[in-house]
Design a protein around this motif. Structure first.
Motif, PDB file in Angstrom:
ATOM      1  N   LEU A   1      -2.810  21.109  47.791  1.00 49.59           N
ATOM      2  CA  LEU A   1      -1.481  21.153  48.405  1.00 49.59           C
ATOM      3  C   LEU A   1      -0.864  19.761  48.466  1.00 49.59           C
ATOM      4  CD1 LEU A   1       0.528  23.090  49.911  1.00 49.59           C
ATOM      5  CD2 LEU A   1      -0.540  22.287  52.028  1.00 49.59           C
ATOM      6  N   LEU A   2      -1.678  18.768  48.804  1.00 49.92           N
ATOM      7  CA  LEU A   2      -1.195  17.382  48.842  1.00 49.92           C
ATOM      8  C   LEU A   2      -0.833  16.902  47.442  1.00 49.92           C
ATOM      9  CD1 LEU A   2      -3.763  15.851  51.388  1.00 49.92           C
ATOM     10  CD2 LEU A   2      -1.380  16.483  51.812  1.00 49.92           C
ATOM     11  N   CYS A   3      -1.627  17.295  46.447  1.00 48.20           N
ATOM     12  CA  CYS A   3      -1.318  16.908  45.061  1.00 48.20           C
ATOM     13  C   CYS A   3       0.038  17.459  44.640  1.00 48.20           C
ATOM     14  CB  CYS A   3      -2.405  17.420  44.122  1.00 48.20           C
ATOM     15  SG  CYS A   3      -3.973  16.550  44.231  1.00 48.20           S
ATOM     16  N   GLY A   4       0.311  18.713  45.001  1.00 48.91           N
ATOM     17  CA  GLY A   4       1.608  19.289  44.662  1.00 48.91           C
ATOM     18  C   GLY A   4       2.737  18.644  45.419  1.00 48.91           C
ATOM     19  N   LEU A   5       2.525  18.323  46.688  1.00 51.74           N
ATOM     20  CA  LEU A   5       3.571  17.703  47.496  1.00 51.74           C
ATOM     21  C   LEU A   5       3.902  16.306  47.004  1.00 51.74           C
ATOM     22  CD1 LEU A   5       5.360  18.186  49.979  1.00 51.74           C
ATOM     23  CD2 LEU A   5       3.544  17.176  51.389  1.00 51.74           C
ATOM     24  N   TRP A   6       2.895  15.585  46.558  1.00 53.06           N
ATOM     25  CA  TRP A   6       3.109  14.226  46.038  1.00 53.06           C
ATOM     26  C   TRP A   6       3.546  14.239  44.572  1.00 53.06           C
ATOM     27  CZ3 TRP A   6       1.295  13.951  50.799  1.00 53.06           C
ATOM     28  CH2 TRP A   6       1.371  12.759  51.514  1.00 53.06           C
ATOM     29  N   GLY A   7       3.385  15.357  43.877  1.00 51.74           N
ATOM     30  CA  GLY A   7       3.790  15.434  42.477  1.00 51.74           C
ATOM     31  C   GLY A   7       2.786  14.846  41.514  1.00 51.74           C
ATOM     32  N   ALA A   8       1.477  15.051  41.778  1.00 55.95           N
ATOM     33  CA  ALA A   8       0.450  14.482  40.905  1.00 55.95           C
ATOM     34  C   ALA A   8       0.312  15.263  39.600  1.00 55.95           C
ATOM     35  CB  ALA A   8      -0.891  14.447  41.632  1.00 55.95           C
TER      36      ALA A   8
ATOM     37  N   ARG B   1      14.017  10.931  32.207  1.00 57.58           N
ATOM     38  CA  ARG B   1      13.232  11.082  33.430  1.00 57.58           C
ATOM     39  C   ARG B   1      13.563  12.402  34.132  1.00 57.58           C
ATOM     40  NH1 ARG B   1      10.322   7.556  36.622  1.00 57.58           N
ATOM     41  NH2 ARG B   1      10.132   8.168  38.819  1.00 57.58           N
ATOM     42  N   LEU B   2      14.824  12.766  34.152  1.00 60.67           N
ATOM     43  CA  LEU B   2      15.212  14.042  34.754  1.00 60.67           C
ATOM     44  C   LEU B   2      14.607  15.217  33.993  1.00 60.67           C
ATOM     45  CD1 LEU B   2      19.001  13.365  35.534  1.00 60.67           C
ATOM     46  CD2 LEU B   2      17.112  13.563  37.185  1.00 60.67           C
ATOM     47  N   LEU B   3      14.426  15.030  32.676  1.00 63.66           N
ATOM     48  CA  LEU B   3      13.872  16.084  31.843  1.00 63.66           C
ATOM     49  C   LEU B   3      12.433  16.414  32.261  1.00 63.66           C
ATOM     50  CD1 LEU B   3      14.981  17.697  29.362  1.00 63.66           C
ATOM     51  CD2 LEU B   3      13.721  16.094  27.921  1.00 63.66           C
ATOM     52  N   TRP B   4      11.602  15.362  32.443  1.00 59.63           N
ATOM     53  CA  TRP B   4      10.199  15.635  32.764  1.00 59.63           C
ATOM     54  C   TRP B   4       9.950  15.816  34.265  1.00 59.63           C
ATOM     55  CZ3 TRP B   4       7.706  12.191  35.911  1.00 59.63           C
ATOM     56  CH2 TRP B   4       8.094  10.854  35.900  1.00 59.63           C
ATOM     57  N   THR B   5      10.767  15.232  35.125  1.00 56.15           N
ATOM     58  CA  THR B   5      10.569  15.459  36.563  1.00 56.15           C
ATOM     59  C   THR B   5      10.907  16.902  36.946  1.00 56.15           C
ATOM     60  OG1 THR B   5      12.793  14.569  36.967  1.00 56.15           O
ATOM     61  CG2 THR B   5      10.920  13.057  37.230  1.00 56.15           C
ATOM     62  N   ARG B   6      11.853  17.496  36.226  1.00 52.96           N
ATOM     63  CA  ARG B   6      12.185  18.907  36.492  1.00 52.96           C
ATOM     64  C   ARG B   6      10.986  19.803  36.178  1.00 52.96           C
ATOM     65  NH1 ARG B   6      14.772  22.654  32.922  1.00 52.96           N
ATOM     66  NH2 ARG B   6      15.613  24.460  34.043  1.00 52.96           N
ATOM     67  N   ARG B   7      10.310  19.502  35.103  1.00 50.92           N
ATOM     68  CA  ARG B   7       9.121  20.272  34.751  1.00 50.92           C
ATOM     69  C   ARG B   7       7.975  19.995  35.709  1.00 50.92           C
ATOM     70  NH1 ARG B   7      12.302  19.818  30.604  1.00 50.92           N
ATOM     71  NH2 ARG B   7      12.196  21.258  28.822  1.00 50.92           N
ATOM     72  N   LEU B   8       7.831  18.749  36.107  1.00 49.74           N
ATOM     73  CA  LEU B   8       6.769  18.397  37.044  1.00 49.74           C
ATOM     74  C   LEU B   8       6.988  19.073  38.399  1.00 49.74           C
ATOM     75  CD1 LEU B   8       4.229  16.759  37.631  1.00 49.74           C
ATOM     76  CD2 LEU B   8       5.694  14.803  38.200  1.00 49.74           C
ATOM     77  N   SER B   9       8.230  19.229  38.810  1.00 45.30           N
ATOM     78  CA  SER B   9       8.528  19.890  40.083  1.00 45.30           C
ATOM     79  C   SER B   9       8.077  21.354  40.066  1.00 45.30           C
ATOM     80  CB  SER B   9      10.034  19.814  40.375  1.00 45.30           C
ATOM     81  OG  SER B   9      10.454  18.478  40.546  1.00 45.30           O
ATOM     82  N   VAL B  10       8.270  22.023  38.929  1.00 43.53           N
ATOM     83  CA  VAL B  10       7.838  23.417  38.816  1.00 43.53           C
ATOM     84  C   VAL B  10       6.313  23.509  38.869  1.00 43.53           C
ATOM     85  CG1 VAL B  10       7.807  25.435  37.310  1.00 43.53           C
ATOM     86  CG2 VAL B  10       9.883  24.081  37.527  1.00 43.53           C
ATOM     87  N   VAL B  11       5.638  22.603  38.184  1.00 47.55           N
ATOM     88  CA  VAL B  11       4.175  22.577  38.215  1.00 47.55           C
ATOM     89  C   VAL B  11       3.681  22.319  39.638  1.00 47.55           C
ATOM     90  CG1 VAL B  11       2.134  21.319  37.427  1.00 47.55           C
ATOM     91  CG2 VAL B  11       3.944  21.891  35.800  1.00 47.55           C
ATOM     92  N   SER B  12       4.307  21.372  40.321  1.00 45.78           N
ATOM     93  CA  SER B  12       3.891  21.015  41.680  1.00 45.78           C
ATOM     94  C   SER B  12       4.084  22.178  42.646  1.00 45.78           C
ATOM     95  CB  SER B  12       4.682  19.797  42.162  1.00 45.78           C
ATOM     96  OG  SER B  12       4.464  18.679  41.322  1.00 45.78           O
ATOM     97  N   GLY B  13       5.234  22.846  42.566  1.00 46.22           N
ATOM     98  CA  GLY B  13       5.489  23.970  43.460  1.00 46.22           C
ATOM     99  C   GLY B  13       4.533  25.120  43.221  1.00 46.22           C
ATOM    100  N   SER B  14       4.255  25.415  41.964  1.00 43.51           N
ATOM    101  CA  SER B  14       3.314  26.494  41.642  1.00 43.51           C
ATOM    102  C   SER B  14       1.916  26.154  42.137  1.00 43.51           C
ATOM    103  CB  SER B  14       3.296  26.736  40.130  1.00 43.51           C
ATOM    104  OG  SER B  14       4.584  27.055  39.650  1.00 43.51           O
ATOM    105  N   LEU B  15       1.538  24.889  42.009  1.00 46.10           N
ATOM    106  CA  LEU B  15       0.233  24.448  42.492  1.00 46.10           C
ATOM    107  C   LEU B  15       0.133  24.575  44.009  1.00 46.10           C
ATOM    108  CD1 LEU B  15      -2.536  23.100  42.047  1.00 46.10           C
ATOM    109  CD2 LEU B  15      -1.368  20.883  42.119  1.00 46.10           C
ATOM    110  N   MET B  16       1.197  24.248  44.707  1.00 47.26           N
ATOM    111  CA  MET B  16       1.184  24.329  46.167  1.00 47.26           C
ATOM    112  C   MET B  16       1.009  25.762  46.649  1.00 47.26           C
ATOM    113  SD  MET B  16       4.153  21.555  47.160  1.00 47.26           S
ATOM    114  CE  MET B  16       3.986  21.849  48.927  1.00 47.26           C
ATOM    115  N   VAL B  17       1.699  26.702  46.034  1.00 44.32           N
ATOM    116  CA  VAL B  17       1.569  28.101  46.441  1.00 44.32           C
ATOM    117  C   VAL B  17       0.153  28.599  46.167  1.00 44.32           C
ATOM    118  CG1 VAL B  17       2.396  30.447  46.061  1.00 44.32           C
ATOM    119  CG2 VAL B  17       4.014  28.541  46.063  1.00 44.32           C
ATOM    120  N   ALA B  18      -0.395  28.249  45.001  1.00 43.88           N
ATOM    121  CA  ALA B  18      -1.755  28.675  44.673  1.00 43.88           C
ATOM    122  C   ALA B  18      -2.775  28.040  45.612  1.00 43.88           C
ATOM    123  CB  ALA B  18      -2.074  28.324  43.220  1.00 43.88           C
ATOM    124  N   SER B  19      -2.523  26.800  46.032  1.00 45.02           N
ATOM    125  CA  SER B  19      -3.452  26.119  46.935  1.00 45.02           C
ATOM    126  C   SER B  19      -3.485  26.789  48.305  1.00 45.02           C
ATOM    127  CB  SER B  19      -3.072  24.648  47.068  1.00 45.02           C
ATOM    128  OG  SER B  19      -1.807  24.496  47.683  1.00 45.02           O
TER     129      SER B  19
END
Length: 713
Positions: free
Chosen positions: A499-506, A295-313
């Protein structure tokens, strides 16, 4: 810059939105096409006449130019097509085991040129002799009961699109208009219909990206990701309906952000060890699937995707709030939009093939059911409204029957095992009934500069898609032409949804869904209240864990068949933008073909040779790899550059017809449709709101100058 200058520099500038006029009026020419019944159908007669006048052939079909001119023109024709002729022997010679036999390849090219020459001579001498058929085609055109009338400025014939608009409006006869509120029970029923219309596309994207996120066989994690996607889509829909463009439009997951995610996760730093080919005892160090370490393996990757999405949003919100959307669209026309949208689905076909290939018969059965329900049986309401649900349900049932009867193998390595319905059922017991998604549930977002650059490409593609949806929804809802402030606000709120999608980690971004616009024309219900209810339904489903877990158990071949249809529709929507473009122009054919081909080949090669980019700066290498590994970015950049630099008229490029397509929308007669709720009266008292691009009082600089001049008189 005056109005004429702005028209020449771009289309759909939101600050000049209400000031646009048709190009044909400036040319003092009008065309009226009358059929048998006196109606005014769309006709291309003027284009045919103009094209015929512009040709003025020096030599007609039966004429014979001087011998030296024949030779020169013959060489020109030959060299125009020679590259395509020699390309095919070069491509196939390795498949024919010719290998490095250059002499043999030379003989093959010789033969190809010789046979092509014989075929050309034969066709010209005794074949169809296509060029000589032009006169017959023109006479056939005159035989049709269509009359073309052209008049100048002082003529008596005036063009009027009101008949088409009135006929279309009368045929719709909406049961509930945009500001109407149906009875509560009808709102719930129609809300369920709207949500189930788009739910297939929403759950598809988490399913597609979960392997890239290294989620692998963690079915519980996938169900939580689907829950979050449903919940955030519901939030985005509600916000868009309340303070966004305020049309009855549903927000859904967009594939525009899918390609950047896959490109980012293909970088060496983020590549999933479960997806790497290993040998010997290398797999011993991998964590157990579904464990906390996994779980830590994929949540770490999801966090990077979420943060990048938030900045782009945030950039997308900036485009909307400042009204810069119109400036962007001065350089982005139908050709670029078509190439970008088409490239999204083309790049995903290898992924959906990996799902379908686990049992092609089931995948084809799913496709056949979708075609049957959506096309052949659409005269029945239930088939027209829910073709995806019916098709998936029946294919799922077929897989269940073939599983319990032992038709599908129980060998995990056997073909057809992926179609079994009992290999993921444990997720139904592991998942809790209720789970409330919340910000930071998968860890707080972290930002990758390379990932952000890729997401920005997704933002541009999403914006282009949404503006077209706004006009389509306004047309179906009889809401009038969306004003500039409404379009700006809609784009800004879509950025807020991402931005909400990135904050929630969708793991996904949101955009307007065109599928739901079609449901409005079917049900004749355009009430904004229904879209609000649909948003609430999405949020409720996102809180029920068993619902998302049930979606996880859908066999992958069923999803593969479904993805073939849904992504095929995305491809078709992209290509449909070419209807505004003159595709008989060699210039446009070159731009479209070159852009799509480079957009597919370069990213594929780069993703397979990730170490080829080596500037000595790791961060710069990542940015280049992500951008050039994103198909729609490469295709879009090439298309935009060529479309704006290769000589061509605005009519040839599609801007003129694209603009005219929005003119069928009448000006808004109900000023409250696009206004803010509750506090609009307060905003009306503030004069400075006319300078804010998202406020209903917003006026362009030209309008304000005219208003000031009128006050002086």
């Amino acid at each position: 810059m005056d109005k004429r200058d702005r028209e020449e520099t771009g289309f759909l500038s939101t600050t000049d939105h209400d000031e646009m006029i048709c190009d044909h009026e400036d040319q003092n020419m009008h065309v009226q096409v009358n059929g048998k019944n006196g109606s005014v159908p769309h006709d291309n007669s003027l284009e045919i006449i103009n094209e015929s006048q512009s040709k003025k052939l020096l030599y007609k079909v039966n004429d014979v130019p001087p011998w030296y001119l024949c030779l020169i023109l013959g060489f020109q024709q030959a060299f125009t097509s020679i590259s395509g002729i020699i390309a095919l022997p070069v491509i196939i010679h390795k498949s024919m085991c010719m290998g490095g036999d250059t002499v043999g390849l030379s003989e093959l090219i010789q033969t190809a040129l010789f046979t092509v020459g014989m075929s050309t001579i034969t066709q010209s001498a005794i074949g169809i002799r296509f060029l000589s058929a032009i006169d017959d085609m023109q006479s056939d055109h005159q035989d049709k009961n269509i009359h073309v009338q052209v008049s100048g400025k002082d003529g008596s014939v005036q063009q009027d699109n009101s008949l088409e608009v009135i006929e279309e409006s009368q045929s719709r006869k909406l049961l509930y208009r945009i500001t109407d509120v149906p009875p509560w029970y009808l709102c719930i029923i129609l809300g369920f219909q709207q949500s189930f219309t788009s739910i297939g596309g929403i759950i598809a994207l988490p399913v597609i990206i979960h392997k890239s996120l290294c989620m692998g066989g963690d079915t519980v994690g996938l169900s939580e990701l689907i829950q979050t996607a449903l919940f955030t889509v519901g939030m985005a829909t509600i916000v868009q309906s309340v303070i966004g463009i305020r049309l009855p439009i549903i927000q859904g997951a967009t594939a525009a952000f899918l390609i950047p995610v896959i490109a980012l996760m293909s970088q060496p730093e983020w590549r999933c060890p479960f997806n790497e080919e290993t040998s010997g005892n290398d797999t011993i160090n991998l964590p157990e699937v579904g464990s906390q370490q996994h779980r830590l393996l994929w949540t770490r990757r999801l966090s990077v995707v979420s943060g990048s999405l938030m900045v782009a949003s945030v950039f997308q919100m900036f485009l909307g709030v400042t009204g810069l959307v119109g400036f962007l669209l001065r350089f982005i026309g139908p050709i670029t939009i078509s190439v970008v949208t088409s490239s999204i689905s083309l790049s995903l076909f290898p992924i959906i093939t990996s799902y379908a290939q686990k049992q092609w018969y089931i995948a084809f059965a799913t496709i056949a059911l979708v075609v049957t329900f959506s096309q052949y049986l659409k005269r029945w309401k239930i088939c027209e409204l829910f073709p995806i649900l019916l098709s998936v349900g029946l294919s799922w049932l077929l897989c269940f029957v073939l599983t319990v009867t032992g038709v599908f193998t129980d060998d995990p390595n056997g073909w057809g095992y992926g179609a079994r319905t009992d290999i993921k059922t444990d997720v139904l017991t592991k998942t809790s009934w209720f789970r409330f998604p919340h910000p930071g549930q998968f860890g707080w977002p972290s930002v990758s500069i390379a990932g952000t650059c890729g997401m920005l490409a997704g933002v541009i593609a999403s914006v282009m898609e949404s503006i077209g949806d706004y006009y389509a929804c306004a047309l179906q809802s009889d809401a009038g032409k969306p004003p500039s402030h409404a379009i700006n606000r809609g784009i800004a709120v879509e950025g807020l949804g991402c931005l909400l999608c990135g904050l929630w980690g969708a793991g996904i971004g949101t955009t307007s869904y065109s599928e739901n616009i079609g449901a409005i024309s079917i049900t004749r219900v355009a009430s904004r209240a229904v879209s609000l209810v649909a948003g609430c339904i999405f949020m409720i489903m996102g809180c029920i864990g068993k619902v998302a877990a049930l979606f996880v158990t859908i066999p992958e071949p069923v999803l593969g068949g479904l993805f073939h249809v849904t992504l095929g529709m995305v491809l078709s929507v992209g290509l449909s933008n070419l209807q505004f473009v003159d595709m008989s122009s060699p210039r446009n054919i070159f731009v479209v073909g070159t852009s799509i081909s480079i957009g597919q080949t370069l990213p594929n090669w780069l993703n397979a040779n990730i170490s080829s980019i080596n500037t000595g700066i790791t961060l710069l290498d990542q940015i280049i790899n992500v951008l050039l590994g994103t198909h729609m970015f490469v295709a879009g950049i090439v298309a935009c550059f060529l479309d704006n630099t290769v000589p061509g008229t605005r009519e040839e490029r599609g801007f003129t017809r694209w603009k005219k397509s929005t003119d069928i929308l009448m000006e808004n007669t109900d000023s409250n449709v696009y206004d803010f709720p509750f506090f609009q009266r307060f905003l009306n008292r503030l004069s400075w709101t006319s300078y804010i691009p998202v406020c209903p009082a917003f006026q362009s600089k030209k309008k304000r100058e005219n208003a000031i001049q009128q006050t002086h008189f």
